[in-house]
Motif scaffolding. Structure first.
Motif, short mmCIF file in Angstrom:
data_model
loop_
_atom_site.label_atom_id
_atom_site.label_comp_id
_atom_site.label_asym_id
_atom_site.label_seq_id
_atom_site.Cartn_x
_atom_site.Cartn_y
_atom_site.Cartn_z
N PRO A 68 0.97 -1.12 -0.43
CA PRO A 68 -0.38 -0.28 0.48
C PRO A 68 0.90 0.90 0.39
O PRO A 68 1.85 1.01 0.77
N GLY A 69 0.23 2.39 -0.66
CA GLY A 69 0.76 3.63 -0.31
C GLY A 69 1.54 3.37 -1.70
O GLY A 69 1.43 2.68 -2.70
N ASN A 70 1.94 4.94 -1.48
CA ASN A 70 2.67 6.03 -3.34
C ASN A 70 2.76 6.82 -2.95
O ASN A 70 3.33 7.14 -1.93
N TRP A 94 1.80 11.24 -1.86
CA TRP A 94 1.91 11.97 -0.24
C TRP A 94 3.65 12.57 -0.84
O TRP A 94 3.88 13.38 0.57
N LEU A 127 6.14 13.64 -2.02
CA LEU A 127 6.18 14.19 -3.08
C LEU A 127 5.53 15.63 -2.33
O LEU A 127 6.13 17.00 -2.49
N ILE A 154 -3.34 15.70 -4.91
CA ILE A 154 -2.76 14.52 -4.75
C ILE A 154 -3.98 14.11 -6.04
O ILE A 154 -3.04 12.76 -6.82
N ALA A 207 12.49 3.42 -0.68
CA ALA A 207 11.14 2.56 -0.67
C ALA A 207 10.51 3.16 0.24
O ALA A 207 9.40 3.42 0.63
N ILE A 208 11.27 4.28 1.87
CA ILE A 208 10.29 4.84 2.38
C ILE A 208 8.98 6.25 0.95
O ILE A 208 8.10 6.14 1.52
N ARG A 209 10.33 6.92 0.33
CA ARG A 209 9.07 7.06 -0.42
C ARG A 209 8.36 6.63 -1.55
O ARG A 209 7.41 7.59 -2.57
N ARG A 210 8.12 5.29 -1.50
CA ARG A 210 8.16 4.97 -2.44
C ARG A 210 8.47 4.63 -3.94
O ARG A 210 7.45 5.16 -5.47
N PRO A 236 14.35 16.01 -0.60
CA PRO A 236 13.25 15.42 -1.59
C PRO A 236 13.98 16.68 -2.87
O PRO A 236 13.77 16.30 -4.65
N SER A 240 6.67 23.23 -4.45
CA SER A 240 5.33 22.06 -4.22
C SER A 240 5.05 21.72 -3.42
O SER A 240 5.03 19.90 -3.38
N THR A 241 6.07 21.29 -2.34
CA THR A 241 6.19 19.82 -1.34
C THR A 241 4.91 21.03 -0.14
O THR A 241 6.36 21.93 0.41
N ASP A 266 4.48 1.31 8.24
CA ASP A 266 5.65 1.66 7.49
C ASP A 266 4.45 3.21 6.96
O ASP A 266 3.31 3.46 6.79
N ALA A 294 4.25 5.13 4.69
CA ALA A 294 3.72 5.51 3.16
C ALA A 294 2.81 4.15 3.67
O ALA A 294 1.83 4.61 2.41
N THR A 295 2.49 3.18 3.91
CA THR A 295 1.04 2.30 4.33
C THR A 295 -0.21 3.30 4.89
O THR A 295 -1.29 2.60 4.59
N VAL A 350 0.16 6.20 5.16
CA VAL A 350 -1.21 7.24 4.74
C VAL A 350 -2.36 6.42 3.95
O VAL A 350 -3.07 7.10 3.89
N ALA A 351 -1.88 5.26 3.01
CA ALA A 351 -2.70 4.96 2.38
C ALA A 351 -3.43 4.41 3.02
O ALA A 351 -5.03 4.29 2.64
N ARG A 369 -6.97 6.88 3.90
CA ARG A 369 -7.58 7.33 3.37
C ARG A 369 -8.27 6.36 3.08
O ARG A 369 -9.78 6.90 2.50
#
Lengths: 315, 521
Positions: A31-33, A36, A38, A49, A275-278, B42, B48-49, B402, B404-405, B407-408, B411
């Protein structure tokens, strides 16, 4: 030999194909992309988004993404990093010398310390030296490298002020700036490798030293040094070289932890951050790159068997 | 010795001490300040962020029309002055004259328009200009923003916030950088200019010799700025222990994100100064308001009744110095801080919680709290919350993911019940981004017509007294509808060598701001 090498290289193709497919599927299934990371994950406008998700093509089905990605990936084109805005290959080329320097130095230290210690421990079996070597080897294997890294930082940086605690300077900053920052990471990375090599060298040597031809050589009055280094070590080396190949592959993997502890911007840190940022292209490109390196190391190890012992053929 | 001689001696002694102090406080120019930063950049495209590291570095390089003051209010930065018409639809900004970009060009109104157009298009917070009809350039140093609706003073905060700052760059750079995250050139008007960025390694800045400072007193990110340092280098050191070791070994002059458990030790260490950094960061609990068990207000009220904030915030940090219980949704440092509905805060009443559970017909369904595995504060919070919810009879569990997960999952209406997070909302309007019914996704977000009405009034209103009352109304609604639960405030910690002189106390405020900081060594 060349036919054998060609055969092995051809065998790389299905291996790499399976690897890239699995890597692609697994990275997309998690999961995740990258959106977020960016935009930031705090209270970002939902429309923005969705817009960035579309721009990155992440709104398309995974299968469609895979079909579009695969032909390019098989030619080594993994696209551009989502964060670095540069081709993945370029990012990897920038980072590879850092990791190679770390892993290479660790390998040198491992060979310089591990091999002689292992040989001496075998030759002087059950002596105090042998016991100390085994205690060191057990400790080296048992200590987690990140923990050892912190201990080294506390001792050599915070307390003694001998070496910098972290960071990386490439050679454009001068050799001493580069070298002084590699010492602690190399020690932390090589400790477990030295331990492994000492144990394997010792056991291989003990096995060979017990063989009849060694006893015969000694009975014929050959010098002990010649018996050990020419006859015993050379034969023991076939199994030792396997471990050396494994150790080099392990040190590339171990760099993931050590580079993060010591803030070294190599491939290990790149993979972690990606990996953290996907950052999918970076994850995929780096993993394939490391897979190919491991395959090449295995091939080199196999070739070296016959160089060390010509009686072993290529079949 | 006569008393006269003693008196003269005392006066001379005092003069010597004062003189030495005065010499020590005399700013020194020069030197390189090495920062151990916890997170890599980044991108250097601040527009942009809302990513955390950007302000730390880019606040020294780029400026906006407005900037955060010490009170986290918006004060003019590149703007000299502003006017607004009676109905709040036309805002006129007068620019400071003679301000130079790092490429030598003078700042003009066309640069501001091009930059703000870019920010509105690519910025995560650029939606602040969604009701903008058009820009009008009156002359080189004057521009107007014409809105379709009444816009209040919050506009200035949106333009000055360092979260996703509406920085001004030369028109040609803004136009040559259409994509988010990629700048054709890193150019600003700040006191330090960009030299080099090596990804995940360092960001190097040097003093901009032609910097044109404001005449007013230093005021955090606004006001007069002096670049005393020759260079600032931000070294990327993600590992917390390594960063602290680097400070102790003298490699870094300043480090960010120090664990509060190190506070006392660093306080006792010779030559080091740990600095408590505010404003207070609100820890809060957010719900799936649209689906599942937490969409029932009685369940949310049960949780609200069960929570003992003193215990939870104490669990979140190691040192009590770094936490404070406060019922407001605006930090203790904010002028909007209020105790409205404080009776619903920090109740720690399991029996009352059980009454709400009975009213909801709760029969032991699982209520999950999702936390970020690598965030120790969230994990400790999660354990304490689960413990208190279980004591009140709820079947609460922690799901650790983690980032990213996480965050997903937050939602996803089928996956989310509760998540915890942290942030600071100095101004009530800032909460709109969280409670507009679309965050973190329309399928789980909170929305109510009453709350939306308050947000609309806040966006239109400029008078502080009226906005304060609206802030109180908003807080009341947050409590009554259990839109979120306040879990207490925590403070962050930065640390520096004692020769880093920070007369304005910038290191104690928000993101790293090294204007007016010098090295006394």
């Amino acid at each position: 030999m060349w036919a054998y090498i060609l055969r092995r290289i051809l065998a790389f193709i299905p291996t790499v194909f399976i690897a890239v497919t699995l890597i692609f599927i697994f990275t997309r299934l998690v999961p995740g992309n990258p959106v977020w990371a960016l935009l930031g994950h705090q209270a970002v406008d939902v429309d923005r988004i969705d817009e960035v998700t579309r721009e990155l093509g992440l709104d398309r089905p995974v299968l469609v993404q895979y079909v579009q990605w695969l032909p390019k990936a098989l030619t080594g084109d993994f696209g551009s990093s989502i964060f670095y805005n540069r081709p993945v290959v370029q990012v990897i080329i920038d980072r590879f010398p850092v990791t190679l320097g770390l892993a290479g130095l660790a390998m040198l230290v491992t060979l310089a310390i591990g091999l002689p210690l292992g040989v001496l421990a075998a030759v002087r079996q059950n002596s105090i030296f042998d016991n100390f070597s085994m205690i060191f080897a057990t400790l080296g294997v048992s200590l987690p490298s990140f923990w050892l890294g912190f201990l080294l930082i506390i001792l050599f940086s915070v307390t003694l002020h001998w070496f910098p605690s972290s960071g990386y300077r490439d050679l454009s900053f001068g050799f001493s700036a580069w070298f002084s920052r590699m010492i602690l990471p190399v020690l932390a990375l090589s400790a477990a490798q030295i331990a492994l090599l000492v144990r394997m060298t010792r056991s291989s040597m003990l096995e060979v030293l017990g063989q009849a031809y060694i006893v015969t050589a000694q009975a014929k009055g050959l010098k002990n040094r010649k018996v050990i280094y020419k006859h015993a070590l050379r034969n023991a080396f076939v199994s030792i070289i396997t471990i050396i190949g494994l150790i080099f592959a392990l040190s590339l993997g171990g760099s993931v932890i050590i580079e993060n502890v010591f803030a070294i911007p190599g491939l290990g840190q790149l993979i972690t951050t990606a990996a953290i940022r996907r950052d999918y292209p970076i994850i995929e490109g780096t993993m394939v790159y490391l897979t190919v390196i491991s395959l090449v190391i295995n091939l080199l190890v196999d070739i070296s068997y016959t160089i060390i012992n010509p009686r072993l053929g290529y079949d | 010795m006569s008393s006269k001689k003693v008196l003269v001696g005392m006066i001379l002694g005092l003069l010597l001490v004062f003189g030495a102090w005065a010499v020590a406080q005399e700013p020194k120019t020069g030197g390189t300040l090495n920062v151990g930063l916890h997170i890599p950049f980044p991108t250097l495209d601040w527009q942009s962020t809302v990513g955390h590291p950007l302000p730390h570095g880019m606040v020294h390089v780029q400026e906006g029309l407005f900037a955060f003051s010490k009170n986290f209010d918006a004060v003019p930065e590149l703007a000299e002055s502003f006017e607004v018409n009676e109905d709040g639809t036309v805002w006129t900004f007068k620019l400071r004259e003679g301000v130079l970009f790092h490429n030598g060009d003078e700042l003009k109104a066309e640069d501001v328009v091009a930059s703000l157009e870019r920010w509105a298009r690519i910025g995560p917070k650029g939606a602040a200009l969604k009701d903008l009809d058009r820009f009008e350039i009156v002359d080189d140093y004057t521009l107007e923003m014409h809105f379709n609706v009444t816009v209040g003073r919050f506009l200035l905060l949106a333009l000055g916030s360092d979260e996703n700052k509406a920085v001004i760059m030369p028109k040609e750079v803004a136009e040559a950088s259409p994509d988010a995250g990629v700048l054709s050139e890193v150019v600003g008007t700040g006191p330090y200019e960009f030299v080099e960025h090596r990804e995940d390694q360092f960001l190097r800045l040097k003093r901009f010799e032609d910097y044109v400072s404001r005449d007013d007193a230093p005021n955090y990110q606004g006001g007069g700025k002096t670049a005393y340092l020759d260079e600032i280098i931000f070294w990327i050191v993600p590992e917390q222990s390594t960063r602290v070791a680097g400070l102790e070994s003298g490699e870094y002059d300043v480090i960010t994100e120090v664990p509060d458990s190190d506070f006392r030790r660093l306080q006792d260490a010779a030559g080091l100064d740990p600095v408590k950094n505010g404003p207070g960061l609100l820890l809060y609990m957010m719900f799936n308001h649209q689906e599942g068990i937490t969409s029932d207000i009685n369940i949310r009220k049960a949780i609200q009744a069960a929570i003992d904030t003193d215990e939870i915030s104490a669990a979140a940090v190691s040192d009590p110095e770094f936490t404070v219980s406060n019922p407001s949704f605006f930090p203790p440092e904010s002028v909007y801080n209020t105790d409205v509905r404080s009776e619903l805060y920090n109740q720690g009443d399991p029996e009352k919680a059980k009454e709400y559970l009975a009213a909801a017909g709760y029969d032991g369904e699982e209520i999950s709290i999702q936390v970020i595995a690598t965030n120790p504060i969230q994990n400790r919070l999660g354990v304490a919350i689960v413990d208190q919810m279980q004591e009140a009879g709820m079947n609460a569990v922690i799901n650790s993911y983690d980032l990213a997960t996480w965050v997903a999952k937050r939602r996803d209406p089928t996956a989310l019940n509760i998540y915890t997070s942290g942030g600071y909302w100095i101004d009530p309007s800032l909460w709109h981004a969280e409670f507009n019914g679309r965050f973190p996704s329309p399928e789980v977000g909170f929305y109510s017509d009453e709350t939306e009405e308050v947000f609309t009034k806040l966006a239109e209103e400029s008078e502080f007294e009226k906005r304060f009352v609206l802030g109180q109304e908003l807080q009341q609604q947050f409590y009554d509808q259990v839109a979120t639960i306040n879990l207490g405030y925590i403070y962050r910690l930065v640390a520096n060598q004692d020769y880093v002189v920070d007369p304005e106390g910038n290191l104690a405020l928000g993101n790293l701001t090294l204007h007016n900081v010098w090295l006394d060594k």
